[in-house]
Design an enzyme around this catalytic site. Structure first.
Site, PDB file in Angstrom:
ATOM      1  N   HIS A 223       0.849  -1.196   0.000  1.00  0.00           N
ATOM      2  CA  HIS A 223       0.000   0.000   0.000  1.00  0.00           C
ATOM      3  C   HIS A 223       0.883   1.243   0.000  1.00  0.00           C
ATOM      4  O   HIS A 223       1.336   1.691   1.058  1.00  0.00           O
ATOM      5  CB  HIS A 223      -0.921  -0.033   1.230  1.00  0.00           C
TER       6      HIS A 223
ATOM      7  N   HIS B  15       1.190   4.920  -2.568  1.00  0.00           N
ATOM      8  CA  HIS B  15       0.753   5.669  -3.759  1.00  0.00           C
ATOM      9  C   HIS B  15       1.994   6.240  -4.434  1.00  0.00           C
ATOM     10  O   HIS B  15       2.747   6.983  -3.782  1.00  0.00           O
ATOM     11  CB  HIS B  15      -0.190   6.806  -3.361  1.00  0.00           C
TER      12      HIS B  15
ATOM     13  N   HIS C 256      -9.483   1.367  -0.392  1.00  0.00           N
ATOM     14  CA  HIS C 256      -9.344   2.068   0.881  1.00  0.00           C
ATOM     15  C   HIS C 256     -10.708   2.030   1.574  1.00  0.00           C
ATOM     16  O   HIS C 256     -11.727   2.356   0.957  1.00  0.00           O
ATOM     17  CB  HIS C 256      -8.973   3.533   0.666  1.00  0.00           C
TER      18      HIS C 256
ATOM     19  N   GLU D 255     -10.572   4.072   6.953  1.00  0.00           N
ATOM     20  CA  GLU D 255      -9.489   4.991   7.320  1.00  0.00           C
ATOM     21  C   GLU D 255     -10.172   6.221   7.932  1.00  0.00           C
ATOM     22  O   GLU D 255     -10.190   6.427   9.128  1.00  0.00           O
ATOM     23  CB  GLU D 255      -8.672   5.369   6.072  1.00  0.00           C
TER      24      GLU D 255
ATOM     25  N   ASP E   7       2.023   4.174   2.588  1.00  0.00           N
ATOM     26  CA  ASP E   7       0.985   5.070   2.042  1.00  0.00           C
ATOM     27  C   ASP E   7       1.587   6.205   1.203  1.00  0.00           C
ATOM     28  O   ASP E   7       1.637   6.093  -0.022  1.00  0.00           O
ATOM     29  CB  ASP E   7       0.112   5.610   3.180  1.00  0.00           C
ATOM     30  N   ASP E   8       2.006   7.302   1.840  1.00  0.00           N
ATOM     31  CA  ASP E   8       2.572   8.463   1.127  1.00  0.00           C
ATOM     32  C   ASP E   8       3.781   8.946   1.934  1.00  0.00           C
ATOM     33  O   ASP E   8       3.708   9.961   2.655  1.00  0.00           O
ATOM     34  CB  ASP E   8       1.523   9.577   1.037  1.00  0.00           C
TER      35      ASP E   8
END
Ligand code: ADE
Ligand code: ZN
Length: 399
Positions: free
Chosen positions: A13, A15, A193, A196, A274-275
């Protein structure tokens, strides 16, 4: 704890757009003559402040304007692979959200050519496997989502699966039920997703209505104990991202994150970033922060890393070799007892290997790795030309 940092890991996971480091953001802005409200990396980092998912997405989307050409997407993807490999991520399933680019006039083909070429080149050069997931944006229409599917048909065999991201609140998974059914008809795996920012019922919808193979985040499933039991029974993986969750105030502090409780409830919890530049850490940063705050034991860290390979969209033989390499890393730490906290004489089982169907990673990258320790350190000519990847010390933190 230190053994997990150099142990083989999977990342499921992340991006690709969310891996845009401030240096590359400024570099691409200069290369593409895009004006930004910042001129230094300190100014960019200062702008990386948000309390909620919508706040974050506003900053994140504003930065995407610097990504314009196929080479930009290549450089972004390649740089992620290099960085992930430094954390000894050997298998990666990053996601790209084409709508964030096509909506501002960038050709779908430019996005896909850049990402897929970098995955193929990077995986080969770095001794990794991986494949890309196409992430739909949930605030856009079903019609728009179908257009993404239509555009991706020429690449269908090179894409691992379909995902769903963006602002969760008021955009329930059910809105995309028909799109996800069509993706499965293409032979793709699916993820979404859920849980969250949104409630536990969105996790249930992702599983029951979209039929996803994994839930991205999913941590709010805990609000529904019956759902937690169902996720555990079905071993539906959750791709948890602790630093993201704390930054976006899903939990007020890392100490209150529920990752450990979910693991002990029998859920297939995995660790992801994630980011990363936005949330303060790549995979190892997430392991480090969660382990310190939650007091994760070596056995718990091993279980989480193992879950990553169990949840990956890979074929059985590859899964078995990764699980074996992970078990060997754990055993070596137990034998040396350096940083392992383990008990001498305890042996580690690579665990059962499950059969699975559907597309497998490597379709857009490297399908099969020859050896788990044969990573080359030289970037491809295309990556080196970009100036964003330095030719030396790519794997300096990996032994
Ligand atoms: N897109 C990028 N990061 C995201 C996140 N944490 N949640 C939803 N969509 C995203
Ligand atoms: Zn995400």
């Amino acid at each position: 704890m230190s053994w997990i940092l150099s142990a083989p890991k999977a990342e499921l996971h992340v991006h690709l757009e969310g891996t845009l480091e401030p240096e590359m953001l400024l570099g691409l802005a200069a290369r593409n003559h895009v004006s930004l409200p910042y001129t230094t990396t300190d100014e960019v980092r200062a702008a990386f402040r948000f309390d909620t998912l919508p706040d974050f997405l506003e900053v994140y989307w504003a930065g995407l304007r610097v990504l314009r050409t196929s080479q930009d997407f290549y450089d972004l993807t390649y740089a992620y692979l290099v960085r992930a490999r430094q954390d000894n991520v050997l298998h990666a399933e990053p996601c790209i959200s084409p709508q964030g680019h096509t909506q501002r006039g960038i050709a779908f083909d430019a996005v896909m050519e850049g990402v897929l070429s970098a995955l193929a080149d990077g995986c080969r050069a770095l001794g990794m496997t991986g494949g890309v997931i196409l992430g739909l944006q949930r605030h856009r229409s079903e019609e728009d989502a179908f257009a993404v599917l239509e555009h991706s048909k020429p690449y269908r065999d090179k894409i691992l699966g379909l995902g769903l991201g963006g602002p969760e609140r008021d955009h329930p998974p059910t809105m995309f039920a028909r799109v996800f059914a069509a993706a499965r008809d293409l032979g793709w795996r699916t993820v979404a997703h859920a849980g969250e920012e949104g409630p536990a019922s969105y996790v249930a919808e992702a599983v029951d209505v979209l039929g996803v193979d994994r839930v991205d985040h999913g941590v709010r499933c805990e609000e529904d104990p019956a759902l937690v039991r169902r996720l555990a029974e079905r071993q539906i993986p959750l791709t948890v991202c602790p630093l993201s969750n704390v930054t976006l105030k899903v939990f007020p502090r890392m100490e209150s994150h529920n990752l450990r409780r979910l693991l002990h409830a029998g859920l297939r919890v995995t660790m992801n970033s994630d980011d990363p530049p936005y949330f303060g850490g790549y995979v190892n940063g997430n392991y480090t922060a969660a382990a310190a705050a939650l007091g994760l034991t070596p056995d718990e860290l091993f279980a989480i890393a193992r879950n990553g390979f169990l949840a990956a969209f890979i074929h059985d033989e590859l899964r078995a070799s990764y699980l074996q390499a992970l078990a060997a890393a754990r055993q070596a730490a137990l034998n040396s007892r350096v940083g392992s906290g383990g008990t001498p004489g305890v042996s580690v089982d690579a665990g059962r290997v499950e059969r699975d169907g559907g597309p497998q990673a490597g379709v857009g990258g490297c399908r099969r790795r020859i050896s788990l320790s044969s990573a080359g350190a030289e970037p491809t000519e295309r990556a080196a030309r970009s100036g964003f990847v330095q030719p030396t010390n790519l794997l300096s933190s990996f032994s």
